[in-house]
Motif scaffolding. Structure first.
Motif, PDB file in Angstrom:
ATOM      1  N   ARG A 198      70.301 -37.635  68.196  1.00  0.00           N
ATOM      2  CA  ARG A 198      70.977 -38.824  68.716  1.00  0.00           C
ATOM      3  C   ARG A 198      72.492 -38.633  68.741  1.00  0.00           C
ATOM      4  O   ARG A 198      73.160 -39.035  69.698  1.00  0.00           O
ATOM      5  CB  ARG A 198      70.620 -40.040  67.863  1.00  0.00           C
ATOM      6  N   ASN A 199      73.034 -38.037  67.690  1.00  0.00           N
ATOM      7  CA  ASN A 199      74.472 -37.797  67.663  1.00  0.00           C
ATOM      8  C   ASN A 199      74.921 -36.886  68.803  1.00  0.00           C
ATOM      9  O   ASN A 199      75.987 -37.073  69.383  1.00  0.00           O
ATOM     10  CB  ASN A 199      74.880 -37.190  66.315  1.00  0.00           C
ATOM     11  N   LYS A 200      74.057 -35.931  69.109  1.00  0.00           N
ATOM     12  CA  LYS A 200      74.381 -35.041  70.220  1.00  0.00           C
ATOM     13  C   LYS A 200      74.292 -35.787  71.547  1.00  0.00           C
ATOM     14  O   LYS A 200      75.164 -35.662  72.419  1.00  0.00           O
ATOM     15  CB  LYS A 200      73.419 -33.847  70.221  1.00  0.00           C
ATOM     16  N   GLN A 201      73.237 -36.598  71.676  1.00  0.00           N
ATOM     17  CA  GLN A 201      73.073 -37.370  72.906  1.00  0.00           C
ATOM     18  C   GLN A 201      74.156 -38.428  73.048  1.00  0.00           C
ATOM     19  O   GLN A 201      74.578 -38.747  74.157  1.00  0.00           O
ATOM     20  CB  GLN A 201      71.703 -38.047  72.911  1.00  0.00           C
ATOM     21  N   ARG A 202      74.599 -39.011  71.920  1.00  0.00           N
ATOM     22  CA  ARG A 202      75.617 -40.054  71.955  1.00  0.00           C
ATOM     23  C   ARG A 202      76.869 -39.568  72.676  1.00  0.00           C
ATOM     24  O   ARG A 202      77.438 -40.271  73.508  1.00  0.00           O
ATOM     25  CB  ARG A 202      75.951 -40.501  70.534  1.00  0.00           C
ATOM     26  N   GLY A 203      77.282 -38.376  72.322  1.00  0.00           N
ATOM     27  CA  GLY A 203      78.469 -37.823  72.984  1.00  0.00           C
ATOM     28  C   GLY A 203      78.251 -37.666  74.479  1.00  0.00           C
ATOM     29  O   GLY A 203      79.138 -37.992  75.284  1.00  0.00           O
ATOM     30  N   ASP A 204      77.064 -37.216  74.859  1.00  0.00           N
ATOM     31  CA  ASP A 204      76.772 -37.042  76.287  1.00  0.00           C
ATOM     32  C   ASP A 204      76.747 -38.386  77.002  1.00  0.00           C
ATOM     33  O   ASP A 204      77.238 -38.505  78.134  1.00  0.00           O
ATOM     34  CB  ASP A 204      75.432 -36.327  76.462  1.00  0.00           C
ATOM     35  N   VAL A 205      76.168 -39.414  76.349  1.00  0.00           N
ATOM     36  CA  VAL A 205      76.071 -40.734  76.973  1.00  0.00           C
ATOM     37  C   VAL A 205      77.441 -41.345  77.165  1.00  0.00           C
ATOM     38  O   VAL A 205      77.769 -41.871  78.240  1.00  0.00           O
ATOM     39  CB  VAL A 205      75.174 -41.665  76.130  1.00  0.00           C
ATOM     40  N   ARG A 215      70.146 -46.802  83.630  1.00  0.00           N
ATOM     41  CA  ARG A 215      69.723 -45.859  82.596  1.00  0.00           C
ATOM     42  C   ARG A 215      68.399 -46.319  81.981  1.00  0.00           C
ATOM     43  O   ARG A 215      68.031 -47.491  82.072  1.00  0.00           O
ATOM     44  CB  ARG A 215      70.769 -45.740  81.481  1.00  0.00           C
ATOM     45  N   LYS A 216      67.750 -45.383  81.337  1.00  0.00           N
ATOM     46  CA  LYS A 216      66.541 -45.694  80.581  1.00  0.00           C
ATOM     47  C   LYS A 216      66.870 -45.754  79.105  1.00  0.00           C
ATOM     48  O   LYS A 216      67.721 -45.012  78.622  1.00  0.00           O
ATOM     49  CB  LYS A 216      65.459 -44.653  80.836  1.00  0.00           C
ATOM     50  N   GLY A 217      66.199 -46.651  78.407  1.00  0.00           N
ATOM     51  CA  GLY A 217      66.433 -46.791  76.971  1.00  0.00           C
ATOM     52  C   GLY A 217      65.182 -47.284  76.263  1.00  0.00           C
ATOM     53  O   GLY A 217      64.178 -47.628  76.886  1.00  0.00           O
ATOM     54  N   ILE A 218      65.277 -47.308  74.942  1.00  0.00           N
ATOM     55  CA  ILE A 218      64.172 -47.742  74.094  1.00  0.00           C
ATOM     56  C   ILE A 218      64.580 -49.028  73.377  1.00  0.00           C
ATOM     57  O   ILE A 218      65.688 -49.130  72.843  1.00  0.00           O
ATOM     58  CB  ILE A 218      63.803 -46.665  73.050  1.00  0.00           C
ATOM     59  N   VAL A 219      63.678 -50.015  73.358  1.00  0.00           N
ATOM     60  CA  VAL A 219      63.943 -51.274  72.659  1.00  0.00           C
ATOM     61  C   VAL A 219      64.004 -50.992  71.166  1.00  0.00           C
ATOM     62  O   VAL A 219      63.010 -50.607  70.552  1.00  0.00           O
ATOM     63  CB  VAL A 219      62.859 -52.323  72.968  1.00  0.00           C
ATOM     64  N   LYS A 220      65.194 -51.183  70.605  1.00  0.00           N
ATOM     65  CA  LYS A 220      65.423 -50.848  69.198  1.00  0.00           C
ATOM     66  C   LYS A 220      65.235 -52.057  68.289  1.00  0.00           C
ATOM     67  O   LYS A 220      64.725 -51.943  67.176  1.00  0.00           O
ATOM     68  CB  LYS A 220      66.837 -50.290  69.047  1.00  0.00           C
ATOM     69  N   ASN A 221      65.673 -53.227  68.757  1.00  0.00           N
ATOM     70  CA  ASN A 221      65.588 -54.441  67.931  1.00  0.00           C
ATOM     71  C   ASN A 221      65.537 -55.649  68.850  1.00  0.00           C
ATOM     72  O   ASN A 221      66.119 -55.636  69.933  1.00  0.00           O
ATOM     73  CB  ASN A 221      66.798 -54.540  66.995  1.00  0.00           C
ATOM     74  N   ILE A 222      64.832 -56.701  68.411  1.00  0.00           N
ATOM     75  CA  ILE A 222      64.703 -57.931  69.193  1.00  0.00           C
ATOM     76  C   ILE A 222      65.184 -59.101  68.351  1.00  0.00           C
ATOM     77  O   ILE A 222      64.773 -59.261  67.201  1.00  0.00           O
ATOM     78  CB  ILE A 222      63.245 -58.152  69.639  1.00  0.00           C
ATOM     79  N   ASP A 224      66.712 -63.500  68.644  1.00  0.00           N
ATOM     80  CA  ASP A 224      66.507 -64.721  69.434  1.00  0.00           C
ATOM     81  C   ASP A 224      67.352 -64.725  70.699  1.00  0.00           C
ATOM     82  O   ASP A 224      66.978 -65.349  71.694  1.00  0.00           O
ATOM     83  CB  ASP A 224      66.855 -65.964  68.595  1.00  0.00           C
ATOM     84  N   PHE A 225      68.518 -64.072  70.658  1.00  0.00           N
ATOM     85  CA  PHE A 225      69.436 -64.131  71.797  1.00  0.00           C
ATOM     86  C   PHE A 225      69.330 -62.928  72.725  1.00  0.00           C
ATOM     87  O   PHE A 225      69.975 -62.893  73.777  1.00  0.00           O
ATOM     88  CB  PHE A 225      70.882 -64.265  71.308  1.00  0.00           C
ATOM     89  N   GLY A 226      68.554 -61.915  72.359  1.00  0.00           N
ATOM     90  CA  GLY A 226      68.449 -60.744  73.225  1.00  0.00           C
ATOM     91  C   GLY A 226      67.773 -59.575  72.534  1.00  0.00           C
ATOM     92  O   GLY A 226      67.062 -59.738  71.547  1.00  0.00           O
ATOM     93  N   ALA A 227      68.029 -58.378  73.070  1.00  0.00           N
ATOM     94  CA  ALA A 227      67.430 -57.155  72.508  1.00  0.00           C
ATOM     95  C   ALA A 227      68.460 -56.037  72.553  1.00  0.00           C
ATOM     96  O   ALA A 227      69.271 -55.941  73.477  1.00  0.00           O
ATOM     97  CB  ALA A 227      66.188 -56.761  73.298  1.00  0.00           C
ATOM     98  N   PHE A 228      68.426 -55.174  71.524  1.00  0.00           N
ATOM     99  CA  PHE A 228      69.299 -54.008  71.486  1.00  0.00           C
ATOM    100  C   PHE A 228      68.529 -52.803  72.012  1.00  0.00           C
ATOM    101  O   PHE A 228      67.424 -52.510  71.548  1.00  0.00           O
ATOM    102  CB  PHE A 228      69.803 -53.765  70.065  1.00  0.00           C
ATOM    103  N   ILE A 229      69.135 -52.113  72.970  1.00  0.00           N
ATOM    104  CA  ILE A 229      68.493 -51.000  73.651  1.00  0.00           C
ATOM    105  C   ILE A 229      69.209 -49.702  73.278  1.00  0.00           C
ATOM    106  O   ILE A 229      70.434 -49.593  73.400  1.00  0.00           O
ATOM    107  CB  ILE A 229      68.533 -51.187  75.180  1.00  0.00           C
ATOM    108  N   ASP A 230      68.436 -48.731  72.799  1.00  0.00           N
ATOM    109  CA  ASP A 230      68.971 -47.413  72.462  1.00  0.00           C
ATOM    110  C   ASP A 230      69.008 -46.576  73.732  1.00  0.00           C
ATOM    111  O   ASP A 230      67.974 -46.209  74.297  1.00  0.00           O
ATOM    112  CB  ASP A 230      68.078 -46.753  71.403  1.00  0.00           C
ATOM    113  N   LEU A 231      70.223 -46.270  74.178  1.00  0.00           N
ATOM    114  CA  LEU A 231      70.404 -45.481  75.404  1.00  0.00           C
ATOM    115  C   LEU A 231      70.422 -43.995  75.124  1.00  0.00           C
ATOM    116  O   LEU A 231      70.643 -43.194  76.036  1.00  0.00           O
ATOM    117  CB  LEU A 231      71.707 -45.902  76.102  1.00  0.00           C
ATOM    118  N   GLY A 232      70.208 -43.607  73.868  1.00  0.00           N
ATOM    119  CA  GLY A 232      70.262 -42.204  73.479  1.00  0.00           C
ATOM    120  C   GLY A 232      71.442 -41.977  72.555  1.00  0.00           C
ATOM    121  O   GLY A 232      72.394 -41.279  72.935  1.00  0.00           O
ATOM    122  N   GLY A 233      71.367 -42.589  71.373  1.00  0.00           N
ATOM    123  CA  GLY A 233      72.467 -42.469  70.419  1.00  0.00           C
ATOM    124  C   GLY A 233      73.473 -43.589  70.548  1.00  0.00           C
ATOM    125  O   GLY A 233      74.341 -43.752  69.696  1.00  0.00           O
TER     126      GLY A 233
END
Length: 590
Positions: A198-205, A215-222, A224-233
């Protein structure tokens, strides 16, 4: 002694072993040629043997010792591979147990064989491959080079895994984070590997991140007001209002933890620490060309998605909602709250009343699907028509009568009686009563109908001169006591006024000195004021032409104080008012 340690035959070696019990280093060195065939066992060492027997509890292995070694069958993961005569490497655990048996271990042999490789991976921080085999308390057992290692639950992923059982049988990159050879304890982590990636990808992102980028991402946390999406770090916030054009109550209606989603980068700050994402922006705006799709007057269908005090919101399409105001729900029903006739989830049909594309508003109506009963009200209920209806509600100024479904008329308090002085409608009617009345007027624009009860009969004041001519004798009952006189009720509800000076020839200050409500009195009509609807009467004039005995009997029966009321009690409530004001009030009330 070393010169005498050399023996040429297997039998010689067995005799020495039997006598000596253990192989000394000098003995092993001198007899290396036969040691290879016989083998000299040491506790804690690895040896090779052949499977000689297999049963439900144990596996027997021939290691060229005085007895066969015993291994618990549970140590073999793949019991189908246990073939007689096959060679395996085993660990000498005990040369003799309490039963004199040679105890061997397959698992310890596996551990010793791969220990150097595992320790090297630990020292060099190398990535190793392992397969998750089964779940246990606190984590998962991992097959690492054929031996068991422990993967704690906190080290499985960067975020909480909703279903760890779904990972069983999968192979992952791991790192050895803890080893203990004495306890044969090996702890591995997948999280460490993912964090490095992730640290390596973070720099690239961060280097390639741009607005309006998809972009594509993974739902990291949900939340009441929304969701946090992991875009790769790098995490971005997908607010609930940017998930869909349609109304959603909670992000979990659209997203799940670990779900892969496609999002658009809406905005970010200078350091790219706060990233705003959107999903609905990837689709066409549902309100575009809305007026063409939902023209005014069109009949549409939809589902009730929300109910408020003032109306109900109906979903016509994904992201498109219209409002049915409470006033547009029925021509006939008095809808106090939309929930009385609609429920969330109900399918409804409505008419498009107005479309505001810029404000994203659509006004809908349900009652427009039916004919308006007020359209023909003027022909159905012309002035003068007699109708029968039910008292639906009572107010201080009048009573509302439902004369047909959804159509109410008002009987004002002044239109309830020609003769009676009514202070409140409930003196004449009650809620639920069936009453007959006459239509006085219809206002179609304001949706008002004026009704009357008194117009069912002729106004008695129109013929008052002939009914009660001046100097005619009448009898009435006292209904109200005033300081300046009394109000008397005659026939047909007509009321007349007798001044205090005309009640009796004897002096009384107030009528209450000699009279009370309910007394019946004879009188003569002295004056008629038809415009103001007043009749003046006189008891004194009634007795002018009567016998003195009759007058005396009247006077005796109405002497001051004999009716049980003192003068002070009768006038006390009026002492605070001025005399002039009292006179005006009395005349007006009469």
């Amino acid at each position: 002694m070393s010169q005498n340690l050399k023996f040429g035959t297997q039998e010689d070696l067995e005799e020495i072993l039997a006598a000596q019990g253990e192989c000394s280093p000098d003995f092993r060195k001198a007899n290396a040629d036969v040691y290879a065939g016989m083998g000299c066992l040491e506790q804690g060492k690895l040896v090779t043997g052949k499977i000689s027997q297999v049963n439900d509890q144990e596996v027997l292995v021939d290691v060229n010792y005085k007895s066969e070694g015993v291994i618990d069958r549970a140590e073999f993961k793949d019991t189908d591979s246990l073939e007689l005569g096959s060679e395996i490497e085993v660990f000498v655990e005990k040369l003799e147990d309490e039963d004199g048996r040679l105890i061997l271990s397959k698992q310890k042999a596996d551990f010793v064989r791969v220990w150097d490789r595992i320790h090297a991976a630990f020292e060099n921080n190398e990535v190793v491959r392992g397969t998750l085999t089964k779940r246990i308390k606190g984590g998962v057992v991992v097959d690492l080079f054929g031996i068991d290692a422990f993967l704690p639950g906190s080290q499985i992923d960067l975020r909480q895994i909703p279903d760890i059982n779904a990972l069983i049988g999968q192979e992952f990159d791991l790192k050895v984070i803890k080893v203990n050879k004495a306890r044969r304890n090996i702890v591995v982590s997948r999280r460490v590997v993912l964090e490095e990636e992730r640290n390596k990808q973070r720099g690239d992102v961060l280097e390639t991140l741009e607005k309006n980028q998809v972009r594509k991402g993974i739902v990291k946390n949900i939340t009441d007001f929304g969701a946090f999406i992991d875009l790769g770090g790098v995490d971005g916030l997908l607010h609930i209002t940017d998930m869909s054009y349609k109304r959603i109550n909670h992000p979990s209606e659209m997203l799940q933890l670990g779900q892969e989603v496609e999002v658009m980068v809406l905005d970010f700050n200078d350091k790219k620490e706060r990233i705003s994402l959107g999903m609905k922006q990837l689709k066409p705006h549902p309100w575009k060309d809305i007026a063409e799709r939902y023209p005014e007057g069109a009949i549409v269908k939809g589902k009730v998605v929300s109910i408020t005090d003032y109306g109900a919101f109906v979903e016509l399409d994904s992201g498109v909602e219209g409002l049915i105001h409470v006033s547009e729900m029925s021509w006939t029903q008095h809808v106090k709250h939309p929930s009385k006739i609609l429920t969330v989830g109900q399918e409804v049909e409505a008419v498009v009343l107005k479309v505001e594309e810029d404000a994203e508003r659509i006004s809908l109506g349900m009652k427009q699907l039916e004919s308006d009963p007020w359209d023909s009200i003027e022909t159905e209920l012309p002035p003068g028509a007699r109708v029968v209806g039910e008292i639906r509600n009572i107010a201080s100024f009048g009573a509302f009568v439902e004369i047909k479904e959804g159509v109410d008329g008002l009987i004002h308090v002044s239109d309830m009686s020609w003769t009676k002085k009514i202070t409140h409608p409930n003196e004449m009617v009650k809620k639920g009563d069936k009453v007959e009345c006459v239509v006085l007027a219809v206002d179609k624009e304001k949706r008002r109908i004026s009704l009357s009860m008194k117009h069912l009969t002729e106004d008695p004041w129109d013929s008052i001169d002939s009914t009660y001519p001046v100097d005619s004798e009448v009898k009435g009952k006292i209904v109200r006591m005033l300081d300046r006189g009394v109000v008397v009720e005659l026939a047909d509800g007509i009321e007349g006024f007798i001044p205090v000076s005309k009640l009796t020839a004897e002096y009384i200050k107030v009528p209450a000195d000699a009279f009370k409500v309910g007394d019946e009195v004879p009188a003569v009509v002295t004056e008629i004021d038809q415009n103001n609807r007043k009749i003046y009467l006189s008891v004194v004039d009634y007795f002018k032409n009567r016998e003195s005995a009759e007058l005396k009997a009247w006077m005796d029966s109405h002497k001051p104080g004999e009716n049980g009321t003192t003068i002070g009690e009768a006038v006390a409530p009026k002492k605070k008012a001025s005399k002039k004001k009292a006179e005006k009030s009395e005349e007006a009330e009469a």
